[in-house]
Write a protein that holds these residues in place. Structure first.
Motif, PDB file in Angstrom:
ATOM      1  N   PHE A  51       0.817  -1.215   0.000  1.00  0.00           N
ATOM      2  CA  PHE A  51       0.000   0.000   0.000  1.00  0.00           C
ATOM      3  C   PHE A  51       0.851   1.266   0.000  1.00  0.00           C
ATOM      4  O   PHE A  51       1.914   1.321   0.630  1.00  0.00           O
ATOM      5  N   ILE A  52       0.343   2.300  -0.676  1.00  0.00           N
ATOM      6  CA  ILE A  52       0.838   3.672  -0.550  1.00  0.00           C
ATOM      7  C   ILE A  52      -0.322   4.428   0.084  1.00  0.00           C
ATOM      8  O   ILE A  52      -1.349   4.653  -0.558  1.00  0.00           O
ATOM      9  N   HIS A  53      -0.205   4.774   1.358  1.00  0.00           N
ATOM     10  CA  HIS A  53      -1.334   5.310   2.129  1.00  0.00           C
ATOM     11  C   HIS A  53      -1.300   6.842   2.091  1.00  0.00           C
ATOM     12  O   HIS A  53      -0.307   7.453   2.501  1.00  0.00           O
ATOM     13  N   VAL A  54      -2.384   7.455   1.595  1.00  0.00           N
ATOM     14  CA  VAL A  54      -2.419   8.905   1.388  1.00  0.00           C
ATOM     15  C   VAL A  54      -3.503   9.554   2.244  1.00  0.00           C
ATOM     16  O   VAL A  54      -4.690   9.231   2.110  1.00  0.00           O
ATOM     17  N   ALA A  55      -3.095  10.457   3.130  1.00  0.00           N
ATOM     18  CA  ALA A  55      -4.031  11.223   3.957  1.00  0.00           C
ATOM     19  C   ALA A  55      -3.801  12.708   3.691  1.00  0.00           C
ATOM     20  O   ALA A  55      -2.863  13.100   3.002  1.00  0.00           O
ATOM     21  N   PRO A 168       1.513   0.316   5.324  1.00  0.00           N
ATOM     22  CA  PRO A 168       1.928   0.579   3.947  1.00  0.00           C
ATOM     23  C   PRO A 168       3.441   0.541   3.761  1.00  0.00           C
ATOM     24  O   PRO A 168       4.206   0.438   4.723  1.00  0.00           O
ATOM     25  N   LEU A 169       3.863   0.677   2.501  1.00  0.00           N
ATOM     26  CA  LEU A 169       5.279   0.871   2.178  1.00  0.00           C
ATOM     27  C   LEU A 169       5.705   2.294   2.508  1.00  0.00           C
ATOM     28  O   LEU A 169       6.845   2.556   2.860  1.00  0.00           O
ATOM     29  N   ILE A 170       4.760   3.226   2.322  1.00  0.00           N
ATOM     30  CA  ILE A 170       5.042   4.642   2.550  1.00  0.00           C
ATOM     31  C   ILE A 170       3.751   5.349   2.934  1.00  0.00           C
ATOM     32  O   ILE A 170       2.669   4.977   2.460  1.00  0.00           O
ATOM     33  N   SER A 171       3.860   6.332   3.823  1.00  0.00           N
ATOM     34  CA  SER A 171       2.707   7.145   4.229  1.00  0.00           C
ATOM     35  C   SER A 171       2.867   8.539   3.647  1.00  0.00           C
ATOM     36  O   SER A 171       3.968   9.089   3.655  1.00  0.00           O
ATOM     37  N   VAL A 172       1.765   9.115   3.153  1.00  0.00           N
ATOM     38  CA  VAL A 172       1.787  10.443   2.549  1.00  0.00           C
ATOM     39  C   VAL A 172       0.738  11.313   3.242  1.00  0.00           C
ATOM     40  O   VAL A 172      -0.417  10.897   3.373  1.00  0.00           O
ATOM     41  N   ILE A 173       1.128  12.493   3.702  1.00  0.00           N
ATOM     42  CA  ILE A 173       0.179  13.450   4.283  1.00  0.00           C
ATOM     43  C   ILE A 173       0.274  14.715   3.439  1.00  0.00           C
ATOM     44  O   ILE A 173       1.250  15.463   3.530  1.00  0.00           O
ATOM     45  N   THR A 174      -0.730  14.931   2.594  1.00  0.00           N
ATOM     46  CA  THR A 174      -0.647  16.023   1.621  1.00  0.00           C
ATOM     47  C   THR A 174      -0.562  17.372   2.314  1.00  0.00           C
ATOM     48  O   THR A 174       0.326  18.165   2.052  1.00  0.00           O
ATOM     49  N   ASN A 175      -1.504  17.666   3.181  1.00  0.00           N
ATOM     50  CA  ASN A 175      -1.538  18.951   3.891  1.00  0.00           C
ATOM     51  C   ASN A 175      -2.508  18.841   5.064  1.00  0.00           C
ATOM     52  O   ASN A 175      -3.183  17.826   5.231  1.00  0.00           O
ATOM     53  N   ILE A 176      -2.571  19.887   5.866  1.00  0.00           N
ATOM     54  CA  ILE A 176      -3.467  19.915   7.021  1.00  0.00           C
ATOM     55  C   ILE A 176      -4.323  21.165   6.910  1.00  0.00           C
ATOM     56  O   ILE A 176      -3.804  22.262   6.738  1.00  0.00           O
ATOM     57  N   GLY A 177      -5.647  21.022   7.020  1.00  0.00           N
ATOM     58  CA  GLY A 177      -6.531  22.176   6.949  1.00  0.00           C
ATOM     59  C   GLY A 177      -7.781  21.958   7.776  1.00  0.00           C
ATOM     60  O   GLY A 177      -7.907  20.970   8.496  1.00  0.00           O
ATOM     61  N   HIS A 178      -8.706  22.901   7.652  1.00  0.00           N
ATOM     62  CA  HIS A 178      -9.928  22.879   8.460  1.00  0.00           C
ATOM     63  C   HIS A 178     -11.030  22.122   7.731  1.00  0.00           C
ATOM     64  O   HIS A 178     -11.680  22.663   6.847  1.00  0.00           O
ATOM     65  N   ASP A 179     -11.235  20.872   8.111  1.00  0.00           N
ATOM     66  CA  ASP A 179     -12.288  20.067   7.498  1.00  0.00           C
ATOM     67  C   ASP A 179     -12.712  18.995   8.499  1.00  0.00           C
ATOM     68  O   ASP A 179     -11.896  18.515   9.290  1.00  0.00           O
ATOM     69  N   HIS A 180     -13.996  18.631   8.442  1.00  0.00           N
ATOM     70  CA  HIS A 180     -14.538  17.607   9.360  1.00  0.00           C
ATOM     71  C   HIS A 180     -14.159  17.914  10.813  1.00  0.00           C
ATOM     72  O   HIS A 180     -13.806  17.022  11.594  1.00  0.00           O
ATOM     73  N   MET A 181     -14.252  19.192  11.173  1.00  0.00           N
ATOM     74  CA  MET A 181     -13.818  19.618  12.500  1.00  0.00           C
ATOM     75  C   MET A 181     -14.715  19.064  13.600  1.00  0.00           C
ATOM     76  O   MET A 181     -14.287  18.953  14.749  1.00  0.00           O
ATOM     77  N   ASP A 182     -15.944  18.686  13.238  1.00  0.00           N
ATOM     78  CA  ASP A 182     -16.841  18.084  14.228  1.00  0.00           C
ATOM     79  C   ASP A 182     -16.342  16.712  14.665  1.00  0.00           C
ATOM     80  O   ASP A 182     -16.682  16.228  15.738  1.00  0.00           O
ATOM     81  N   GLY A 193      -2.802  15.723  14.348  1.00  0.00           N
ATOM     82  CA  GLY A 193      -2.633  14.495  15.131  1.00  0.00           C
ATOM     83  C   GLY A 193      -3.417  13.335  14.546  1.00  0.00           C
ATOM     84  O   GLY A 193      -2.937  12.190  14.518  1.00  0.00           O
ATOM     85  N   GLU A 194      -4.632  13.629  14.049  1.00  0.00           N
ATOM     86  CA  GLU A 194      -5.451  12.577  13.426  1.00  0.00           C
ATOM     87  C   GLU A 194      -4.832  12.116  12.114  1.00  0.00           C
ATOM     88  O   GLU A 194      -4.758  10.917  11.844  1.00  0.00           O
ATOM     89  N   LYS A 195      -4.384  13.060  11.284  1.00  0.00           N
ATOM     90  CA  LYS A 195      -3.769  12.702   9.992  1.00  0.00           C
ATOM     91  C   LYS A 195      -2.473  11.925  10.220  1.00  0.00           C
ATOM     92  O   LYS A 195      -2.178  10.949   9.520  1.00  0.00           O
ATOM     93  N   ALA A 196      -1.673  12.378  11.212  1.00  0.00           N
ATOM     94  CA  ALA A 196      -0.388  11.723  11.499  1.00  0.00           C
ATOM     95  C   ALA A 196      -0.587  10.316  12.046  1.00  0.00           C
ATOM     96  O   ALA A 196       0.381   9.552  12.137  1.00  0.00           O
ATOM     97  N   GLY A 197      -1.819   9.973  12.372  1.00  0.00           N
ATOM     98  CA  GLY A 197      -2.125   8.621  12.850  1.00  0.00           C
ATOM     99  C   GLY A 197      -1.866   7.533  11.828  1.00  0.00           C
ATOM    100  O   GLY A 197      -1.848   6.347  12.169  1.00  0.00           O
ATOM    101  N   ILE A 198      -1.642   7.909  10.544  1.00  0.00           N
ATOM    102  CA  ILE A 198      -1.328   6.868   9.549  1.00  0.00           C
ATOM    103  C   ILE A 198       0.161   6.509   9.556  1.00  0.00           C
ATOM    104  O   ILE A 198       0.571   5.567   8.890  1.00  0.00           O
ATOM    105  N   ILE A 199       0.983   7.291  10.280  1.00  0.00           N
ATOM    106  CA  ILE A 199       2.425   7.017  10.315  1.00  0.00           C
ATOM    107  C   ILE A 199       2.670   5.728  11.095  1.00  0.00           C
ATOM    108  O   ILE A 199       2.208   5.567  12.217  1.00  0.00           O
ATOM    109  N   LYS A 200       3.411   4.805  10.493  1.00  0.00           N
ATOM    110  CA  LYS A 200       3.674   3.502  11.105  1.00  0.00           C
ATOM    111  C   LYS A 200       5.163   3.343  11.418  1.00  0.00           C
ATOM    112  O   LYS A 200       6.009   4.027  10.827  1.00  0.00           O
TER     113      LYS A 200
END
Length: 458
Positions: A51-55, A168-182, A193-200
């Motif tokens: 897997f190439i995991h993209v958040a 995955p083989l590699i984790s990708v975090i494109t950017n961090i912004g204001h979405d799904h704040m609820d 912190g939630e996006k970085a949760g894909i880092i293994k």
């Protein structure tokens, strides 16, 4: 009797209706317990895939599309799992650029349904639509199509997103912004912190996050997991060389190599960032896993990459641009692109939104630029009413200036007709933009390109 007919469902349509029916009945329940239980019952098929995991908040789909196209152009078989879909449910499950076939949906969902019922009787309760859909993707890639790589987009957040069941083989975090704040939190740090949760543990990470607080969270998480971090502005850089409505070029310099000039067809400065993230990801794959990426093929594949519903010109007469800008960062990118590369005398916008979004921060980027605004509603069970959205835009209009004309038309088809009539009256120097929720974009795009409604959804 073949194995497709041995289950409860007799057609792929019945199977898909069962899955999509889980959204309003079961809802969203973040967490990995049900997913892990389901994988266990299936003998952990995800462990056989690369897997190439993209958040990330924005750009996930575009980065996935760049990766998919480049890897396929270099001779690899590639699965790509994305959300939400723009035209039909099967779009989410791509193998070498083709949608999952109906017979595979039918066979695999008939396998999943009894397992879902078993889990529903446990303390964890019934699996959600996201969980069944993700399990279907894993089964399709692990037992039917067998790709060399799976480009794997998160649905919501990262840490508790059901896609995070994989290593995955590699984790990708494109950017961090204001979405799904609820769901993800009200601050950049919490969302990061939630996006970085894909880092293994030990798995390299590529990111284009820019805010110091987001970078700090990602850096800290990567260090704690002993994961090498490749950060835009530190380990890789790009410079935009040229931009127009039909394409752009940029130079790239990373840890392992540099490129004097690469071309892309997708518009907007943010798409250069997305392409640079994809190039760095491919270079890490090449360095760590001996993935073959030819330089000439890389450039041509980047140029061929398309991504529906993002700054996409779906009609040239009148000029109608669709862009799923549904959060502040997305709308800012749209506004920047409109100023940067598009020429027009008059800008008319058709807009619909979902509830629970940061609408004031989103709309402030676009409203001052707009001549006429048509407020409408997506054809979806959850939506913000056109009346409520109009009230908000009128309040912002008094603060920011903007549309001289605000029209409320809840029926999106009638709103689209109205947009077309405005363009007719105002002439060819008018640019019409349909933006906001992807649920609106999906229907408008399908209607203008195929004269049909989409099966939009997550």
């Amino acid at each position: 009797m073949n194995d497709q007919q041995q289950g409860e469902f007799k057609t792929a349509q019945q199977a898909v209706e069962w899955i999509t029916g889980l959204m309003p009945t079961v809802g969203i329940r973040p967490g990995l317990e049900r997913m892990e239980l389901l994988m266990e019952k299936l003998n952990n098929p995800h462990r056989r895939l690369k897997f190439i995991h993209v958040a990330g908040t924005n750009g996930k789909g575009s980065v996935c599309s760049y990766l998919d196209r480049v890897l396929r152009s270099n001779g690899y078989d590639v699965g790509m799992f994305t959300s939400p879909y723009i035209t039909s449910f099967s779009n989410r499950f791509q193998y070498n650029g083709e949608d999952i076939p109906d017979d595979a949906i039918l066979k695999l969902v008939n396998r999943l349904k009894p397992l879902a019922e078993e889990i529903a009787r446990t303390e964890w309760g019934p699996p959600t639509m996201f969980e069944i859909t993700t399990a279907l993707a894993i089964l399709y890639y692990a037992t039917v199509s067998f790709p060399d790589y799976v480009v794997w987009e998160t649905g919501l957040g990262g840490r508790l997103d059901v896609t995070n069941v994989v290593t995955p083989l590699i984790s990708v975090i494109t950017n961090i912004g204001h979405d799904h704040m609820d769901i993800l939190g009200s601050t950049i740090e919490e969302i990061a912190g939630e996006k970085a949760g894909i880092i293994k543990s030990g798995v390299p990470v590529v990111s284009a996050a820019t805010q110091p607080e987001a970078v700090e969270v990602i850096r800290r998480t990567a260090a704690s997991k002993n994961a090498s971090l490749y950060l835009l502005g530190e380990q890789f850089f790009y410079e935009r060389l040229f931009a127009s409505e039909s394409g752009q070029s940029f130079s790239f310099e990373g840890t392992f190599r540099k490129y004097d000039s690469l071309d892309i067809s997708l518009a907007g400065a943010h798409q250069v960032t997305n392409a640079a993230v994809a190039v760095m990801t491919l270079d890490v794959l090449r360095q760590y896993y001996a993935t073959m990426v030819d330089e000439e093929t890389l450039s041509e594949a980047l140029k061929q990459t398309v991504w529906p519903g993002r700054l996409e010109l779906v009609s040239s007469s009148p000029r109608i641009l669709v862009d799923g800008a549904h959060n502040p960062e997305g709308m800012e990118a749209l506004a920047n692109a409109l100023e940067d590369v598009y020429s027009y005398d008059s800008l008319n916008v058709m807009l619909a939104m979902m509830p629970n979004k940061n609408h004031e921060q989103t709309l402030k980027h676009i409203l001052p630029m707009v001549n006429s605004l048509i407020v409408t509603e997506p054809d979806f069970h959850r939506k913000m009413s056109a009346a409520d959205l109009a009230e908000l835009t009128k309040r912002l209009q008094s603060e920011l200036g903007g549309p001289r004309n605000i029209v409320v038309e809840p029926d999106w088809r009638q709103a689209l007709d109205l947009l077309g009539k405005m363009a007719e009256q105002e002439g060819e120097r008018t640019l019409s933009v349909v933006t906001g929720t992807l649920y609106l974009i999906a229907d408008v795009r399908s209607w203008l390109l195929h004269q049909s409604k989409s099966e939009k959804g997550w």
